[in-house]
Design an enzyme around this catalytic site. Structure first.
Site, short mmCIF file in Angstrom:
data_model
loop_
_atom_site.label_atom_id
_atom_site.label_comp_id
_atom_site.label_asym_id
_atom_site.label_seq_id
_atom_site.Cartn_x
_atom_site.Cartn_y
_atom_site.Cartn_z
N ASP A 22 37.31 43.05 28.72
CA ASP A 22 36.73 43.73 29.61
C ASP A 22 35.96 43.41 30.75
OD1 ASP A 22 37.43 45.84 31.12
OD2 ASP A 22 36.49 48.11 30.04
N HIS A 39 38.85 36.86 36.84
CA HIS A 39 39.57 36.32 35.28
C HIS A 39 40.04 34.86 34.99
CE1 HIS A 39 40.99 41.22 35.79
NE2 HIS A 39 42.11 40.46 36.82
N ARG A 73 48.76 47.04 39.21
CA ARG A 73 48.04 46.43 39.51
C ARG A 73 48.30 45.61 40.92
NH1 ARG A 73 42.11 44.78 36.12
NH2 ARG A 73 41.94 46.65 35.08
N LEU A 134 42.14 29.31 12.39
CA LEU A 134 41.81 30.29 13.28
C LEU A 134 44.49 30.74 13.81
CD1 LEU A 134 40.30 32.22 14.33
CD2 LEU A 134 40.74 30.66 16.27
#
Ligand code: FPP
Length: 239
Positions: A22, A39, A73, A134
């Site tokens: 965020d 972004h 959005r 991962l």
């Protein structure tokens, strides 16, 4: 690498870290830039933190990239995020095997473009070939409530569903087979869960920071991991 002196040892390391990415918009505004620049910077931070957690030996890293509500959005902002996802997936296709990182997309992908869905099929295929390292989960068109409804429908439709229990139900969630997040981080000074991992967060530890996501870095991650290492997790037990 991070700068903190007291790095948490492996035993105190969370197996599963989740982050609500965020503050991209505010980061851009502060610099007089358009939201899409925020972004783009946020996507860079995601790449950096993924490599860092992989180096540390964290097993699962889950991020909230696009929620079921984010379609509200502007069309321009949605298409910017989708374009960043495409760029990211293309890069992942080239690098995942070399880096030993599996990538999974969690969420209702049916609303994504056929092009993005095809790229996700390719990253899934590559992930199946990678046997350790991962697992990075990218939540796209994801909502915690939507996930639970999706799981109920899948459970109902499964002729071999068996007895309903917390454990058996978890197998129908997007996170099937993964441990619940140990640590959930929300940057940018907001103290909300925003429909993220509602089922899975039952016993997660939370960490909040005012740092905006594009400014989050290895040192910030170290601080969150240090805070986590000091927590006493009791899962409802007495001391
Ligand atoms: C929240 O910040 C962020 C989002 C809704 C999108 C997150 C998307 C990315 C980081 C880019 C795509 C991801 C990858 C990994 C390719 P906000 O826009 O709500 O920020 P604000 O609250 O400051 O306006």
């Amino acid at each position: 690498m991070g700068t903190a002196v007291n790095k948490p040892g492996r035993s105190e390391l969370p197996r599963h870290v989740a982050i609500i990415m965020d503050g991209n918009g505010r980061w851009a505004k502060k610099r007089g830039l358009v939201r899409s620049a925020g972004h783009a910077a946020g996507a860079e931070t995601f790449r950096k933190i993924t490599y860092y957690l992989s180096d540390l030996g964290v097993e699962y890293f889950t991020v909230y990239a696009f929620s079921t509500e984010n379609w509200k959005r502007s069309e321009k902002e949605v298409s910017t995020i989708m374009a960043l996802l495409k760029k990211f997936l293309l890069e992942a296709i080239d690098t995942m095997e070399k880096k030993g990182i599996r990538l999974k997309v969690l969420g209702d992908t049916s609303r994504l473009s056929p092009e993005l869905r095809a790229l996700i099929d390719r990253t899934d295929e590559i992930s199946r070939r990678i046997k350790s390292g991962l697992i990075a989960n990218l939540c796209i068109n994801y909502g915690g409530r939507d996930e639970i409804i999706h799981a109920i429908k899948a459970w109902e439709a499964d002729p071999e569903r068996g007895e309903l229990s917390e454990e058996s139900f978890s197998k129908y969630l997007y996170t099937a087979g993964m441990p619940d997040p140990d640590l959930i981080i929300r940057p940018s000074g907001e103290y909300r869960l925003s429909n993220f991992l509602l089922w899975q967060c039952a016993y997660s530890e939370f960490y909040f920071t005012d740092t905006l996501w594009p400014d989050f870095n290895e040192a910030e991650m170290d601080k969150a991991l240090e805070a986590y290492a000091k927590r006493e997790r009791r899962y409802g037990n007495a001391k």
